[in-house]
Design a protein around this motif. Structure first.
Motif, mmCIF file in Angstrom:
data_model
loop_
_atom_site.group_PDB
_atom_site.id
_atom_site.type_symbol
_atom_site.label_atom_id
_atom_site.label_comp_id
_atom_site.label_asym_id
_atom_site.label_seq_id
_atom_site.Cartn_x
_atom_site.Cartn_y
_atom_site.Cartn_z
ATOM 1 N N GLY A 1 0.831 -1.199 0.000
ATOM 2 C CA GLY A 1 0.000 0.000 0.000
ATOM 3 C C GLY A 1 0.860 1.241 0.000
ATOM 4 O O GLY A 1 1.974 1.227 -0.538
ATOM 5 N N THR A 2 0.385 2.307 0.597
ATOM 6 C CA THR A 2 1.123 3.566 0.593
ATOM 7 C C THR A 2 1.140 4.184 1.990
ATOM 8 O O THR A 2 0.267 3.921 2.828
ATOM 9 N N LEU A 3 2.142 5.029 2.198
ATOM 10 C CA LEU A 3 2.259 5.854 3.401
ATOM 11 C C LEU A 3 2.337 7.307 2.954
ATOM 12 O O LEU A 3 3.138 7.637 2.074
ATOM 13 N N ARG A 4 1.516 8.146 3.562
ATOM 14 C CA ARG A 4 1.511 9.574 3.216
ATOM 15 C C ARG A 4 1.741 10.401 4.478
ATOM 16 O O ARG A 4 1.048 10.229 5.481
ATOM 17 N N GLY A 5 2.728 11.285 4.408
ATOM 18 C CA GLY A 5 2.998 12.202 5.504
ATOM 19 C C GLY A 5 3.239 13.592 4.972
ATOM 20 O O GLY A 5 3.022 13.864 3.778
ATOM 21 N N GLU A 6 3.703 14.485 5.819
ATOM 22 C CA GLU A 6 3.976 15.854 5.388
ATOM 23 C C GLU A 6 5.126 15.853 4.388
ATOM 24 O O GLU A 6 6.260 15.506 4.721
ATOM 25 N N ASN A 7 4.817 16.226 3.147
ATOM 26 C CA ASN A 7 5.804 16.245 2.063
ATOM 27 C C ASN A 7 6.476 14.879 1.885
ATOM 28 O O ASN A 7 7.654 14.793 1.515
ATOM 29 N N PHE A 8 5.730 13.818 2.130
ATOM 30 C CA PHE A 8 6.311 12.470 2.063
ATOM 31 C C PHE A 8 5.300 11.498 1.470
ATOM 32 O O PHE A 8 4.109 11.537 1.795
ATOM 33 N N LEU A 9 5.777 10.628 0.572
ATOM 34 C CA LEU A 9 4.953 9.582 -0.029
ATOM 35 C C LEU A 9 5.846 8.366 -0.300
ATOM 36 O O LEU A 9 6.931 8.486 -0.858
ATOM 37 N N ALA A 10 5.377 7.192 0.119
ATOM 38 C CA ALA A 10 6.144 5.967 -0.105
ATOM 39 C C ALA A 10 5.203 4.805 -0.355
ATOM 40 O O ALA A 10 4.071 4.775 0.138
ATOM 41 N N ARG A 11 5.689 3.835 -1.129
ATOM 42 C CA ARG A 11 4.938 2.605 -1.401
ATOM 43 C C ARG A 11 5.484 1.487 -0.520
ATOM 44 O O ARG A 11 6.680 1.209 -0.515
ATOM 45 N N VAL A 12 4.596 0.849 0.211
ATOM 46 C CA VAL A 12 4.950 -0.320 1.009
ATOM 47 C C VAL A 12 4.891 -1.546 0.104
ATOM 48 O O VAL A 12 3.870 -1.783 -0.557
ATOM 49 N N VAL A 13 5.972 -2.317 0.054
ATOM 50 C CA VAL A 13 6.011 -3.475 -0.838
ATOM 51 C C VAL A 13 5.786 -4.791 -0.089
ATOM 52 O O VAL A 13 5.430 -5.803 -0.687
ATOM 53 N N ASP A 14 5.989 -4.791 1.224
ATOM 54 C CA ASP A 14 5.781 -5.969 2.050
ATOM 55 C C ASP A 14 5.927 -5.513 3.495
ATOM 56 O O ASP A 14 6.326 -4.370 3.748
ATOM 57 N N CYS A 15 5.631 -6.364 4.452
ATOM 58 C CA CYS A 15 5.823 -5.989 5.851
ATOM 59 C C CYS A 15 5.798 -7.238 6.720
ATOM 60 O O CYS A 15 5.215 -8.263 6.353
ATOM 61 N N HIS A 16 6.436 -7.139 7.883
ATOM 62 C CA HIS A 16 6.415 -8.228 8.842
ATOM 63 C C HIS A 16 6.426 -7.673 10.257
ATOM 64 O O HIS A 16 6.758 -6.508 10.474
ATOM 65 N N ARG A 17 6.068 -8.498 11.218
ATOM 66 C CA ARG A 17 6.003 -8.085 12.606
ATOM 67 C C ARG A 17 7.338 -8.381 13.288
ATOM 68 O O ARG A 17 7.952 -9.417 13.066
ATOM 69 N N GLU A 18 7.796 -7.414 14.091
ATOM 70 C CA GLU A 18 9.067 -7.573 14.785
ATOM 71 C C GLU A 18 9.012 -6.822 16.115
ATOM 72 O O GLU A 18 8.878 -5.594 16.135
ATOM 73 N N ASN A 19 9.076 -7.571 17.216
ATOM 74 C CA ASN A 19 9.069 -6.982 18.562
ATOM 75 C C ASN A 19 7.874 -6.046 18.790
ATOM 76 O O ASN A 19 8.005 -4.989 19.412
ATOM 77 N N GLY A 20 6.730 -6.427 18.269
ATOM 78 C CA GLY A 20 5.527 -5.636 18.472
ATOM 79 C C GLY A 20 5.334 -4.501 17.492
ATOM 80 O O GLY A 20 4.293 -3.830 17.504
ATOM 81 N N PHE A 21 6.301 -4.243 16.634
ATOM 82 C CA PHE A 21 6.203 -3.182 15.630
ATOM 83 C C PHE A 21 6.065 -3.792 14.235
ATOM 84 O O PHE A 21 6.386 -4.967 14.005
#
Length: 401
Positions: free
Chosen positions: A47-67
């Motif tokens: 998916g995507t992440l949008r912040g102040e003057n920031f845009l990124a595409r998430v390509v995968d993700c995993h869980r690590e130490n609760g984050f």
């Protein structure tokens, strides 16, 4: 509900840490993100992440130490620790993976029920194809997989409910026929996916709500040997069936036989090929080539052009010549008569110092291949020995100078 729509957005997450920042790529550690992490053989959400003057595409993700740890491709701005970002999940991709994962449950259950001792021990869910890893002391073949495919597609068409619940370990252990890898289940609460009267399994992946959302299951291939097997499948069965139908009709026309006879024709051709190979093995020791020879700074360069000869037949004459003439470099070109690349063999005798690998690196010979300094095989588009001779002359001259 684990699907429905193109994207889901609106949840705010915080960037806890930025790792491995390299140009347009980084790994972000997120807190509060709604992305589903990888698990159960299924990749994590994208998916995507949008912040102040920031845009990124998430390509995968995993869980690590609760984050949540997410590799991203940065399209604008620079991520910073403490930054707030809006998350947007690619729900279309998640839904596709949900269809794949539910389809895997159906195929796996049908196979395990059909053969005593057959056990599915690992899966790798993908968008186009998924892989299922099987432990079975018997033989896995097309007939077994075709039967499983047909039975699983019958369950798909039945529109059975897919139920998801979270249970305590004690509650989960009390379920009849529950399939679970208890060594890997560390949480106190177990996520259980059930298809009533068909399958019940501890699984962290996403799934559709009813089996008729899976799509047409289609086994695409298999491999391995007892007891370790694997097979691949897709939920894009309709398009794969159409593709196979076109290929078979074209092939049937070219061979000149009904589709149902193609396997028999193939088997006969293989038998004839095996018989021919035995004859050619007997002929090889007697095969001689009309070699032409030139001398370059004392290095004999022997070459021959033999159109359309199989490379297997050319190896024996080449080996014989470099054995008889240990100071020589030997080239056999086997052009096919078209513009397509064709086979070649390049070899040197034990007393020749020219490195065959260096010679094929010369751009003029337009060759690709591999091997050792003594023997190289590959393909080339250059059927002119004079071009090879010039490339060889440059290396011999530079060696002597």
């Amino acid at each position: 509900m684990e699907h429905g729509g193109q994207a889901a957005s609106g949840k705010t997450a915080r960037v806890v840490a930025v790792r491995e920042m390299r140009k347009e790529k980084a790994v972000l550690v997120l807190e509060g993100a709604a992305f589903r992490p990888s698990g159960g053989g299924q990749p994590g959400d994208s998916g995507t992440l949008r912040g102040e003057n920031f845009l990124a595409r998430v390509v995968d993700c995993h869980r690590e130490n609760g984050f949540l740890v997410a590799p991203v491709c940065i399209e604008a701005g620079i991520p910073r620790e403490g930054m707030s970002v809006e998350t947007e999940i690619d729900m279309e991709r998640r839904y596709l993976l949900s269809r794949m994962h539910t389809g895997e449950h159906l195929l796996s259950r049908v196979l395990e029920d059909s053969r005593e001792g057959l056990h599915i021990y690992k899966v790798a869910i993908g968008e186009e194809e998924s892989t299922v890893y099987v432990h079975y002391d018997g033989i896995v073949d097309w007939e077994m997989l075709f039967a499983a495919e047909e039975r699983a597609n019958g369950l798909v068409a039945s529109g059975l409910a897919v139920e998801i619940s979270e249970l305590t370990r004690e509650e989960a252990r009390s379920l009849p026929r529950l399939k679970a890898n208890w060594d890997r289940l560390e949480d106190d609460r177990i996520r259980v996916v059930s298809i009533p009267d068909v399958d019940v399994i501890a699984c962290s992946g996403t799934h559709v709500e009813h089996t008729d959302q899976v799509g047409r299951l289609f086994v695409t291939g298999y491999g391995g040997s007892a007891p370790e097997w694997e097979f691949t499948f897709t939920v894009h069965g309709e398009s794969r069936l159409a593709e196979c139908g076109k290929v078979l009709r074209r092939l049937s026309r070219r061979i000149g036989c009904p589709v149902g006879e193609i396997e028999k024709v193939y088997d006969r051709v293989q038998e004839e090929r095996g018989a021919l190979a035995k004859v050619l093995d007997k002929v090889k020791p007697y095969l001689n080539f009309p070699w032409e020879e030139e001398s370059l700074q004392g290095v004999p360069f022997c070459h021959v052009v033999v159109p359309a000869l199989p490379r297997d037949l050319a190896t024996a004459p080449v080996k014989r010549l470099v054995t008889e003439r240990p100071d020589s470099l030997v080239l056999a070109l086997l052009p096919s008569g078209s513009d397509a690349p064709f086979p070649f063999i390049l070899a040197r005798g034990s007393a020749c110092s020219v490195d065959c690998r260096e010679l094929i690196r010369d751009e003029s010979v337009r060759a690709k291949g591999g091997g050792s300094a003594d023997w190289v095989m590959g393909v080339t588009c250059c059927a002119t020995p004079a071009v090879w001779r010039r490339a060889l002359a440059m290396r011999v001259t530079s060696r002597y100078n």
